[in-house]
Design a protein around this motif. Structure first.
Motif, PDB file in Angstrom:
ATOM      1  N   VAL A 226      68.787  17.386 121.531  1.00  0.00           N
ATOM      2  CA  VAL A 226      69.652  16.360 122.840  1.00  0.00           C
ATOM      3  C   VAL A 226      68.907  14.970 121.948  1.00  0.00           C
ATOM      4  O   VAL A 226      67.865  14.316 122.325  1.00  0.00           O
ATOM      5  N   ARG A 227      69.861  14.589 122.411  1.00  0.00           N
ATOM      6  CA  ARG A 227      69.839  12.991 121.668  1.00  0.00           C
ATOM      7  C   ARG A 227      69.150  12.324 123.574  1.00  0.00           C
ATOM      8  O   ARG A 227      68.874  12.434 124.605  1.00  0.00           O
ATOM      9  N   ARG A 228      68.656  10.933 122.603  1.00  0.00           N
ATOM     10  CA  ARG A 228      68.050   9.677 123.475  1.00  0.00           C
ATOM     11  C   ARG A 228      68.660   9.714 125.284  1.00  0.00           C
ATOM     12  O   ARG A 228      68.569   9.885 126.491  1.00  0.00           O
ATOM     13  N   ASP A 229      70.732   9.401 124.675  1.00  0.00           N
ATOM     14  CA  ASP A 229      71.228   9.144 125.480  1.00  0.00           C
ATOM     15  C   ASP A 229      71.996  11.238 126.654  1.00  0.00           C
ATOM     16  O   ASP A 229      72.681  10.521 127.177  1.00  0.00           O
ATOM     17  N   GLY A 230      70.878  11.586 126.017  1.00  0.00           N
ATOM     18  CA  GLY A 230      71.380  13.418 126.613  1.00  0.00           C
ATOM     19  C   GLY A 230      72.431  14.070 126.190  1.00  0.00           C
ATOM     20  O   GLY A 230      72.600  15.443 126.098  1.00  0.00           O
ATOM     21  N   THR A 231      73.368  13.290 125.226  1.00  0.00           N
ATOM     22  CA  THR A 231      73.891  13.862 124.548  1.00  0.00           C
ATOM     23  C   THR A 231      73.613  14.974 123.434  1.00  0.00           C
ATOM     24  O   THR A 231      72.615  15.162 122.947  1.00  0.00           O
ATOM     25  N   THR A 232      74.543  16.255 122.900  1.00  0.00           N
ATOM     26  CA  THR A 232      74.015  17.767 122.451  1.00  0.00           C
ATOM     27  C   THR A 232      74.575  17.403 120.832  1.00  0.00           C
ATOM     28  O   THR A 232      75.538  17.023 120.613  1.00  0.00           O
ATOM     29  N   ILE A 233      73.511  16.992 119.776  1.00  0.00           N
ATOM     30  CA  ILE A 233      74.329  17.728 118.270  1.00  0.00           C
ATOM     31  C   ILE A 233      73.719  18.756 118.122  1.00  0.00           C
ATOM     32  O   ILE A 233      72.914  19.628 117.917  1.00  0.00           O
ATOM     33  N   TRP A 234      74.246  19.511 116.455  1.00  0.00           N
ATOM     34  CA  TRP A 234      74.105  20.530 115.757  1.00  0.00           C
ATOM     35  C   TRP A 234      73.516  19.624 114.258  1.00  0.00           C
ATOM     36  O   TRP A 234      73.973  19.086 114.024  1.00  0.00           O
ATOM     37  N   MET A 235      72.193  20.304 114.455  1.00  0.00           N
ATOM     38  CA  MET A 235      72.033  19.815 113.277  1.00  0.00           C
ATOM     39  C   MET A 235      71.195  20.973 112.116  1.00  0.00           C
ATOM     40  O   MET A 235      70.901  21.921 112.878  1.00  0.00           O
ATOM     41  N   GLN A 236      71.188  20.914 110.481  1.00  0.00           N
ATOM     42  CA  GLN A 236      70.849  22.220 110.266  1.00  0.00           C
ATOM     43  C   GLN A 236      69.285  21.921 109.297  1.00  0.00           C
ATOM     44  O   GLN A 236      69.186  20.240 109.237  1.00  0.00           O
ATOM     45  N   ARG A 237      68.643  22.644 109.998  1.00  0.00           N
ATOM     46  CA  ARG A 237      67.217  21.991 109.911  1.00  0.00           C
ATOM     47  C   ARG A 237      66.357  23.329 108.446  1.00  0.00           C
ATOM     48  O   ARG A 237      66.543  24.022 108.892  1.00  0.00           O
ATOM     49  N   ASN A 238      65.838  22.303 107.422  1.00  0.00           N
ATOM     50  CA  ASN A 238      65.213  23.259 106.814  1.00  0.00           C
ATOM     51  C   ASN A 238      63.785  22.403 106.427  1.00  0.00           C
ATOM     52  O   ASN A 238      63.317  21.291 106.497  1.00  0.00           O
ATOM     53  N   ALA A 239      62.819  23.360 107.065  1.00  0.00           N
ATOM     54  CA  ALA A 239      61.475  23.081 106.855  1.00  0.00           C
ATOM     55  C   ALA A 239      60.255  23.214 105.741  1.00  0.00           C
ATOM     56  O   ALA A 239      60.286  25.015 106.052  1.00  0.00           O
ATOM     57  N   VAL A 240      60.076  23.216 104.826  1.00  0.00           N
ATOM     58  CA  VAL A 240      58.410  23.476 104.719  1.00  0.00           C
ATOM     59  C   VAL A 240      57.452  23.607 104.720  1.00  0.00           C
ATOM     60  O   VAL A 240      56.839  22.283 105.523  1.00  0.00           O
ATOM     61  N   LEU A 241      56.196  24.238 104.853  1.00  0.00           N
ATOM     62  CA  LEU A 241      54.837  23.928 104.872  1.00  0.00           C
ATOM     63  C   LEU A 241      54.189  23.413 103.710  1.00  0.00           C
ATOM     64  O   LEU A 241      54.389  24.151 102.533  1.00  0.00           O
ATOM     65  N   VAL A 242      53.354  22.675 103.815  1.00  0.00           N
ATOM     66  CA  VAL A 242      53.353  21.969 102.686  1.00  0.00           C
ATOM     67  C   VAL A 242      51.645  21.712 102.554  1.00  0.00           C
ATOM     68  O   VAL A 242      50.310  21.073 103.833  1.00  0.00           O
ATOM     69  N   PRO A 243      50.695  22.913 102.679  1.00  0.00           N
ATOM     70  CA  PRO A 243      49.062  22.972 102.602  1.00  0.00           C
ATOM     71  C   PRO A 243      48.022  21.906 102.220  1.00  0.00           C
ATOM     72  O   PRO A 243      48.298  21.218 100.625  1.00  0.00           O
ATOM     73  N   GLY A 244      47.175  21.695 102.872  1.00  0.00           N
ATOM     74  CA  GLY A 244      45.872  20.792 103.006  1.00  0.00           C
ATOM     75  C   GLY A 244      46.426  18.908 102.460  1.00  0.00           C
ATOM     76  O   GLY A 244      46.011  18.102 101.314  1.00  0.00           O
ATOM     77  N   ALA A 245      47.995  18.406 103.159  1.00  0.00           N
ATOM     78  CA  ALA A 245      48.582  17.244 102.328  1.00  0.00           C
ATOM     79  C   ALA A 245      48.199  15.950 103.269  1.00  0.00           C
ATOM     80  O   ALA A 245      47.955  15.244 103.336  1.00  0.00           O
ATOM     81  N   TYR A 246      47.798  16.316 104.757  1.00  0.00           N
ATOM     82  CA  TYR A 246      47.402  15.484 105.225  1.00  0.00           C
ATOM     83  C   TYR A 246      45.662  15.043 105.502  1.00  0.00           C
ATOM     84  O   TYR A 246      45.349  15.920 106.299  1.00  0.00           O
ATOM     85  N   GLY A 247      44.655  14.822 105.260  1.00  0.00           N
ATOM     86  CA  GLY A 247      43.608  14.595 105.013  1.00  0.00           C
ATOM     87  C   GLY A 247      43.234  16.268 105.080  1.00  0.00           C
ATOM     88  O   GLY A 247      42.196  16.364 105.470  1.00  0.00           O
ATOM     89  N   GLY A 248      43.316  17.054 104.138  1.00  0.00           N
ATOM     90  CA  GLY A 248      42.975  18.285 104.771  1.00  0.00           C
ATOM     91  C   GLY A 248      43.904  19.055 105.294  1.00  0.00           C
ATOM     92  O   GLY A 248      43.687  20.418 104.801  1.00  0.00           O
ATOM     93  N   ASP A 249      45.090  18.745 105.776  1.00  0.00           N
ATOM     94  CA  ASP A 249      45.119  20.208 106.906  1.00  0.00           C
ATOM     95  C   ASP A 249      46.464  19.953 106.573  1.00  0.00           C
ATOM     96  O   ASP A 249      47.020  19.301 105.541  1.00  0.00           O
ATOM     97  N   ASP A 250      47.247  21.085 106.537  1.00  0.00           N
ATOM     98  CA  ASP A 250      48.841  21.391 106.599  1.00  0.00           C
ATOM     99  C   ASP A 250      49.588  20.320 107.360  1.00  0.00           C
ATOM    100  O   ASP A 250      48.916  20.417 108.325  1.00  0.00           O
TER     101      ASP A 250
END
Length: 427
Positions: A226-250
């Motif tokens: 849902v965009r800020r103006d209330g309209t809806t968009i479809w998005m392809q989302r790819n996500a990957v877990l990166v261990p320990g990359a942020y101050g030792g946090d995933d």
């Protein structure tokens, strides 16, 4: 054994002679990789260790008595002069300097100047110079990697975000901000799942749980946001877990691409595949799919079928042409839709044949609906070129969904019986 040292262990006869102690201290200093030296207040060398050979080509003996300018060289001496003056004023100095040693190698160093104060007077200063090349190069590599990451994020043609494992935004690029209609500061620290369409949040939570417990290392999906103006968009989302990359946090690195246009095109193609182009009604394929869904939900469910045929429609085409025929069919479809109510649905099977699927299959209701359809579709059909009068023949049946073709045949047969009876009556 582990008590206080005995008198023999601390007695003067066990102390090293001063000459031997000095010799050992000299060996220690010469083996240190850092530059160690002492310069008097006139900037003349009093002591230097063997590391000066690697850096400047001077042995400790050759350095002794030389002015610091002669050892460092004019350029480095000029750069270090403010620190030299400060240490001669009694102020400790710590600074970094780039040196090119006698072998032409660039070294990054950290220099420490410590004043030697005797009776309130600075007699000279101690120097320690440590090679920090490995650290500096690692920092440069890190900074370059960070710079390239920021360039990639800023200029990527698709959306990118770095999230905590609780889905809170750490970094978001301009492309994703543009897709969602937000400024970056509006989204930093926000739970990104708040932007997911409410109907799609359960699947978003399931994907996140898989990354959190590391049962999966990456996820991919298409969902609505849902965009800020209330309209809806479809998005392809790819996500990957990166261990320990942020101050030792995933962290989770996610990439987004707007697929709204494709999803709409696919939906339109799907609609067209189930839609009759002349009348806008669903077609035969849609009718079969609807029956299939009813059967999957309840294999014993009964439905009603109303079969409709426009009497004399072929003569309309022959007398007035195809365009008038299309107009008549469109009008018949409109009348049909005005007569029925959901969840009942109308379909065009082909030509001038229509069928209505009656979900509530009580016998009297199916017959009542058939009579209403016959009345609605019998009468005048005005068009731009002509006005024609037609009557509708309607047949109906009801039964289980396990044999749709049989139901259609029975409804068709009933329709022809009704048509024949009307002809015999002279209607």
């Amino acid at each position: 054994m582990f008590g206080e040292p005995s008198r023999n262990e601390t007695s003067p006869q066990h102390l090293l002679p001063l000459q031997e102690e000095t010799r050992r201290l000299r060996i220690l200093l010469d083996r240190l990789p850092a530059l160690i030296g002492y310069w008097d207040r006139n900037l003349r060398n009093v002591m230097a260790n063997a590391a000066y050979v690697d850096y400047f080509g001077f042995t400790p003996e050759e350095a002794r008595g030389r002015h610091i300018r002669d050892v460092l060289g004019e350029a480095v001496y000029a750069l270090n002069l403010p620190y030299i003056r400060a240490v001669l004023n009694g102020e400790e100095q710590l600074f970094e300097r780039t040196l090119i040693d006698q072998h032409g190698m660039t070294r990054y160093t950290q220099a420490s100047y410590l004043p030697d104060i005797v009776d309130g007077r600075v007699e000279g200063f101690y120097v320690q110079v440590t090679d920090v090349t490995a650290r500096v190069e690692a920092e440069h590599a890190r900074d370059e990697a960070l710079r390239l990451f920021e360039i990639s994020m800023a200029n990527a043609p698709f959306g990118k975000a770095v999230l905590t494992t609780s889905a809170h935004t750490l970094h978001i690029n301009p492309a994703l901000c543009a897709l969602l209609g937000y400024e970056a500061e509006d989204l930093l620290g926000r739970d990104f799942r708040e932007l997911v369409h409410p109907e799609d949040r359960p699947s978003a939570n399931a994907d996140l749980a898989g990354l959190q417990d590391r049962s999966v290392s990456q996820v991919s999906s298409e969902r609505r946001y849902v965009r800020r103006d209330g309209t809806t968009i479809w998005m392809q989302r790819n996500a990957v877990l990166v261990p320990g990359a942020y101050g030792g946090d995933d962290v989770i690195v996610a990439q987004f691409q707007d697929v709204t246009a494709r999803r709409r095109a696919e939906a339109e193609l799907a609609r067209l595949a189930l839609t009759d182009p002349l009348t806008g009604l669903h077609n035969r394929h849609a009718f079969a799919e609807h029956i299939g869904r009813i059967r999957e939900g309840d294999p014993s469910a009964a439905v009603g079928i109303v079969f409709v045929d426009l009497d004399g429609f072929k003569l309309v085409n022959d007398a007035f042409g195809h365009a008038v025929g299309v107009s008549v069919l469109a009008r018949a479809a409109q009348l049909l839709m005005e007569t029925i109510e959901p969840p009942d649905a109308a379909y065009r099977l082909g030509g001038d044949e229509f069928v209505v699927l009656c979900v509530d299959a009580a016998t009297d209701r199916v017959q009542t609906l058939a009579d209403a359809i016959r009345i609605a579709l019998t009468g005048s059909y005005p068009t731009l070129d002509a006005s024609v009068s037609l009557s509708a023949s309607v047949g109906c049946t009801r039964g289980a969904t396990d044999d749709v073709d049989r139901l259609l045949r029975h409804a068709d047969a009933d329709m022809y019986r009704q048509k024949l009876a009307r002809r015999l009556r002279g209607d």
